[in-house]
Design an enzyme around this catalytic site. Structure first.
Site, PDB file in Angstrom:
ATOM      1  N   GLU A  81       0.843  -1.203   0.000  1.00  0.00           N
ATOM      2  CA  GLU A  81       0.000   0.000   0.000  1.00  0.00           C
ATOM      3  C   GLU A  81       0.874   1.248   0.000  1.00  0.00           C
ATOM      4  O   GLU A  81       1.993   1.248   0.517  1.00  0.00           O
ATOM      5  CB  GLU A  81      -0.950  -0.014   1.200  1.00  0.00           C
ATOM      6  CG  GLU A  81      -0.284  -0.181   2.558  1.00  0.00           C
ATOM      7  CD  GLU A  81       0.264   1.104   3.127  1.00  0.00           C
ATOM      8  OE1 GLU A  81      -0.198   2.170   2.704  1.00  0.00           O
ATOM      9  OE2 GLU A  81       1.158   1.047   3.987  1.00  0.00           O
ATOM     10  N   PHE A  82       0.318   2.328  -0.576  1.00  0.00           N
ATOM     11  CA  PHE A  82       1.016   3.612  -0.620  1.00  0.00           C
ATOM     12  C   PHE A  82       0.083   4.718  -0.141  1.00  0.00           C
ATOM     13  O   PHE A  82       0.001   5.788  -0.737  1.00  0.00           O
ATOM     14  CB  PHE A  82       1.504   3.902  -2.038  1.00  0.00           C
ATOM     15  CG  PHE A  82       2.515   2.907  -2.546  1.00  0.00           C
ATOM     16  CD1 PHE A  82       3.860   3.030  -2.246  1.00  0.00           C
ATOM     17  CD2 PHE A  82       2.108   1.818  -3.304  1.00  0.00           C
ATOM     18  CE1 PHE A  82       4.787   2.103  -2.700  1.00  0.00           C
ATOM     19  CE2 PHE A  82       3.036   0.885  -3.772  1.00  0.00           C
ATOM     20  CZ  PHE A  82       4.383   1.029  -3.464  1.00  0.00           C
ATOM     21  N   GLU A 122      -1.621   8.881   5.412  1.00  0.00           N
ATOM     22  CA  GLU A 122      -2.578   9.134   6.482  1.00  0.00           C
ATOM     23  C   GLU A 122      -3.106  10.552   6.348  1.00  0.00           C
ATOM     24  O   GLU A 122      -2.370  11.495   6.109  1.00  0.00           O
ATOM     25  CB  GLU A 122      -1.921   8.919   7.838  1.00  0.00           C
ATOM     26  CG  GLU A 122      -1.573   7.464   8.090  1.00  0.00           C
ATOM     27  CD  GLU A 122      -1.154   7.197   9.527  1.00  0.00           C
ATOM     28  OE1 GLU A 122      -1.728   7.822  10.439  1.00  0.00           O
ATOM     29  OE2 GLU A 122      -0.258   6.361   9.728  1.00  0.00           O
ATOM     30  N   GLY A 177      11.863  20.494   8.939  1.00  0.00           N
ATOM     31  CA  GLY A 177      11.077  20.574  10.165  1.00  0.00           C
ATOM     32  C   GLY A 177      11.770  19.838  11.291  1.00  0.00           C
ATOM     33  O   GLY A 177      12.992  19.699  11.307  1.00  0.00           O
ATOM     34  N   GLY A 180       7.830  11.062  11.488  1.00  0.00           N
ATOM     35  CA  GLY A 180       7.415   9.972  12.362  1.00  0.00           C
ATOM     36  C   GLY A 180       6.419   9.105  11.627  1.00  0.00           C
ATOM     37  O   GLY A 180       6.453   8.991  10.411  1.00  0.00           O
ATOM     38  N   CYS A 229       5.196   4.264   9.057  1.00  0.00           N
ATOM     39  CA  CYS A 229       5.878   3.739   7.871  1.00  0.00           C
ATOM     40  C   CYS A 229       7.350   4.118   7.786  1.00  0.00           C
ATOM     41  O   CYS A 229       8.220   3.249   7.803  1.00  0.00           O
ATOM     42  CB  CYS A 229       5.147   4.197   6.606  1.00  0.00           C
ATOM     43  SG  CYS A 229       3.496   3.493   6.430  1.00  0.00           S
ATOM     44  N   LYS A 259       9.923   2.794  10.561  1.00  0.00           N
ATOM     45  CA  LYS A 259       9.977   1.332  10.553  1.00  0.00           C
ATOM     46  C   LYS A 259      10.588   0.791   9.262  1.00  0.00           C
ATOM     47  O   LYS A 259      11.426  -0.121   9.284  1.00  0.00           O
ATOM     48  CB  LYS A 259       8.566   0.781  10.748  1.00  0.00           C
ATOM     49  CG  LYS A 259       8.434  -0.736  10.644  1.00  0.00           C
ATOM     50  CD  LYS A 259       7.026  -1.197  10.998  1.00  0.00           C
ATOM     51  CE  LYS A 259       5.995  -0.767   9.995  1.00  0.00           C
ATOM     52  NZ  LYS A 259       6.100  -1.505   8.710  1.00  0.00           N
TER      53      LYS A 259
END
Length: 437
Positions: free
Chosen positions: A154-155, A158, A259, A263, A266, A269
């Site tokens: 998956e790409f 969020e 920035g 985090g 994805c 990890k």
């Protein structure tokens, strides 16, 4: 078409709901009884804009179902998507326990040709382990049921996952047979009627594509953070540098924003897992390992700027705007805010925090820590010696400077995402510091 999706986390729930929205009959499976009961009652375990409405509609219209038992639907489905978690081990490798559990259950119970598709992010070579686990279970049964394995990483972003799934820029599918290719084509054709952008390839290449994509994006972020840190030291403006290099068609302007670090579920990890895979094969990925180191250091930049502005932080009150790792999500996995909170508390500062949706998640992750959770951005700023913006939620972008100044005790403003106008902030009486400006 009937499909089962194992895992109702971020990827599984979004995928299942979007497939159902396209008219397929979907059964989402999870071993967590409470989560399944909640989903049946319309309670969504994650925050994703638009998802709750889609889930409710497709449940009501009978296309989306939830169960704790994969075997209850295996006889009916043509394809099973595995979207279970692959949490990182201490050495950075991906833990495949849940992926292989799904494979074994699949092998124990299939009675007809079915395709098991890995949607979780897994290291290269996982498909062979999955295939071996299925074959082992079939051998135990003395069965010779035909099956295929496939890889379909998956790409999703969020905060924009539904749009990404319903109108993907590409779909990557690794297959080993024409039969599996035909089934995957059937599944994705409705999403791409105008322009069929499914990229079929061998399974190892599909598995590698996911890691390579995330590592490339993480590299761009860490690179720009390095440039921003140097800009701070030489007096350059990283925003101008970004525009200058982003205008080059060979580079482009995406993911060039500096920035306080990345985090999420994805990038951290997957960067670790890719580096670990390389080490397992006798190779060190110097760039990828540097990307991770730079990012971990970058999460402390906000605290360093606070110390430079305030000196000793003991007894100082610091307001934080934003806790989630990015806007439009409550996800705090590997969020810079977690590092910043710990550093501030260790330095003796008082922390007042506000986030539009991530406060419950922060309370869970930071249980027992002395944090004041505010009801609004200006509540967080009340009595603060300094304000640090950590997550660039839209509602933070144009603050009421007069109200903010009246609420705060001090005037230090650390812009961890470079969203404020320096002249505006200075005119309002703030000592403004950004990343690379």
């Amino acid at each position: 078409m009937k499909i089962a999706i194992v895992g109702t986390g971020y990827v599984g729930l979004v995928s299942g709901t979007c497939f159902a929205e396209m008219g397929m009959e979907i059964t989402c499976v999870d071993t967590d009884n409470r989560k399944i009961d909640s989903l049946k009652n319309g309670i969504i375990p994650i925050y994703e804009p638009g998802l709750e409405e889609l889930v409710k509609r497709n449940v009501e219209e009978g296309r989306l179902h939830f169960t704790t038992d994969l075997t209850s639907c295996l006889d009916d489905v043509e394809v099973v998507f595995s979207a279970v978690g692959t949490p990182p081990d201490e050495d950075g490798s991906a833990d495949l326990k849940y992926v292989l559990d799904v494979a074994r259950t699949f092998g124990r119970h299939i009675k007809k040709y079915t395709v098991l598709v890995t949607k979780s992010t897994v290291p290269v070579g996982t498909a062979q382990k999955v295939k071996a686990a299925i074959r082992e279970e079939l051998d135990k049964r003395g069965c010779d049921v035909e099956f295929d394995v496939a890889s379909n990483p998956e790409f999703l972003k969020e905060g924009a996952a539904i749009k990404d799934f319903m109108s993907p820029d590409r779909v990557v599918v690794g297959v080993e047979s024409e039969r599996a290719k035909e089934l995957m084509t059937k599944i994705y054709r409705p999403f791409m009627l105008n322009n069929f952008r499914v990229l079929f390839m061998d399974i190892p290449s599909a598995e590698m594509t996911k890691y390579a994509a995330n590592a490339m994006l993480a590299t761009r972020i860490s690179f720009m953070n390095e440039i921003a840190n140097l800009c701070d030291r030489v007096g350059a403006n990283v925003d101008m540098v970004r525009k200058g290099i982003g205008s080059d068609a060979r580079i482009g302007n995406k993911f060039l924003y500096s920035g306080c670090g990345y985090g999420g579920s994805c990038f951290p990890k997957d960067v670790k897992a890719l580096a670990h895979t390389a080490r397992e094969h006798g190779y060190t990925m110097q760039v990828v390992e540097a990307v991770e180191r730079v990012n971990e250091l970058q999460k402390s930049v906000v605290v360093e700027k606070l110390q430079q502005s305030l000196g000793d932080l003991r007894g100082k009150v610091v307001a934080l705007w934003g806790l989630s790792f990015k806007p439009e999500t409550d996800d705090m996995r590997e969020a810079p805010a977690l590092v910043i909170i710990d550093r501030l508390l260790e330095a003796g500062a008082e922390v007042r925090a506000y986030d539009p949706v991530a406060i419950p998640e922060c309370q869970r992750r930071c249980a027992g820590k002395a944090i004041y959770y505010a009801q609004s951005p200006y509540d967080a700023a009340t009595g603060a010696d300094a304000l640090a913006l950590i997550t660039e939620w839209k509602q933070f972008r144009i603050p009421d400077w007069t109200r903010l100044q009246a609420a705060m005790r001090g005037n230090v403003l650390i812009d961890g995402r470079n969203i404020f106008d320096k002249e505006e902030a200075a005119a309002a009486g703030f000592l403004y510091r950004a990343i690379g400006k």
